[in-house]
Design a protein around this motif. Structure first.
Motif, PDB file in Angstrom:
ATOM      1  N   UNK A 125       5.566  -7.190   0.895  1.00 37.63           N
ATOM      2  CA  UNK A 125       6.454  -6.032   0.829  1.00 37.63           C
ATOM      3  C   UNK A 125       7.088  -5.913  -0.546  1.00 37.63           C
ATOM      4  N   UNK A 126       7.451  -4.703  -0.911  1.00 31.55           N
ATOM      5  CA  UNK A 126       8.049  -4.443  -2.222  1.00 31.55           C
ATOM      6  C   UNK A 126       9.258  -3.526  -2.077  1.00 31.55           C
ATOM      7  N   UNK A 152       6.905  10.463  -2.787  1.00 32.41           N
ATOM      8  CA  UNK A 152       7.288  10.172  -1.413  1.00 32.41           C
ATOM      9  C   UNK A 152       6.734  11.228  -0.478  1.00 32.41           C
ATOM     10  N   UNK A 153       6.371  10.799   0.716  1.00 33.90           N
ATOM     11  CA  UNK A 153       5.991  11.707   1.800  1.00 33.90           C
ATOM     12  C   UNK A 153       7.021  11.481   2.898  1.00 33.90           C
ATOM     13  N   UNK A 168       0.814  -1.232   0.000  1.00 34.32           N
ATOM     14  CA  UNK A 168       0.000   0.000   0.000  1.00 34.32           C
ATOM     15  C   UNK A 168       0.844   1.278   0.000  1.00 34.32           C
ATOM     16  N   UNK A 169       1.959   1.252   0.749  1.00 29.77           N
ATOM     17  CA  UNK A 169       2.823   2.443   0.766  1.00 29.77           C
ATOM     18  C   UNK A 169       3.471   2.652  -0.597  1.00 29.77           C
ATOM     19  N   UNK A 180      15.325  -6.178   2.957  1.00 28.59           N
ATOM     20  CA  UNK A 180      15.121  -6.532   4.359  1.00 28.59           C
ATOM     21  C   UNK A 180      13.975  -5.718   4.965  1.00 28.59           C
ATOM     22  N   UNK A 181      13.885  -4.440   4.608  1.00 30.30           N
ATOM     23  CA  UNK A 181      12.767  -3.620   5.086  1.00 30.30           C
ATOM     24  C   UNK A 181      11.455  -4.063   4.448  1.00 30.30           C
ATOM     25  N   UNK A 182      11.488  -4.397   3.176  1.00 28.31           N
ATOM     26  CA  UNK A 182      10.282  -4.872   2.480  1.00 28.31           C
ATOM     27  C   UNK A 182       9.790  -6.176   3.099  1.00 28.31           C
TER      28      UNK A 182
END
Length: 130
Positions: A109-110, A78-79, A68-69, A101-103
């Protein structure tokens, strides 16, 4: 009719010579106001300089996030986050595995791939994230 009444009538008639002189020309925006406006536009050359940033050389970078982000990024850009390891900002990395790793912290996650003009840059050794 009095001279004052006739003058008011002439000032209301756009075809009369007194019409233009009865209206003050719009004041030009002060240079300082125009400069502030330019400094708020990230695409304007003075944007980075007004923040003491040297935009540097474009880099290929990655951002790991949720689906979604990522959809929101593609729809509106980007915000800046309100928090993070180094405070508010947009976090990207040139290390695709770190972004992955963050995804991976998110279901579906993407990794978003981008070209960026870095502003404030910090080297973070967050090996626990990988």
């Amino acid at each position: 009719a009095s001279a004052a009444a006739a003058n008011r009538c002439n000032q209301m008639n756009p075809n009369h010579s007194a019409y233009a002189s009865s209206r003050a020309a719009p004041a030009a925006a002060p240079a300082a106001a125009a400069n502030r406006s330019n400094q708020l536009n990230p695409n304007h050359p003075s944007y980075a300089a007004s923040r003491g940033l040297d935009p540097g050389t474009p880099l290929h970078a990655y951002h790991g996030t949720s689906k979604p982000a990522a959809d929101a990024i593609f729809a509106g850009g980007y915000k800046q986050s309100t928090s993070g390891m180094l405070g508010p900002g947009t976090y990207v990395t040139t290390d695709k595995s770190k972004a992955q790793a963050f995804a991976d912290r998110h279901p579906n996650g993407v990794v978003v791939s981008n070209t960026v003009l870095p502003g404030k840059v910090a080297d973070v050794n967050a090996t626990g994230v990988r």
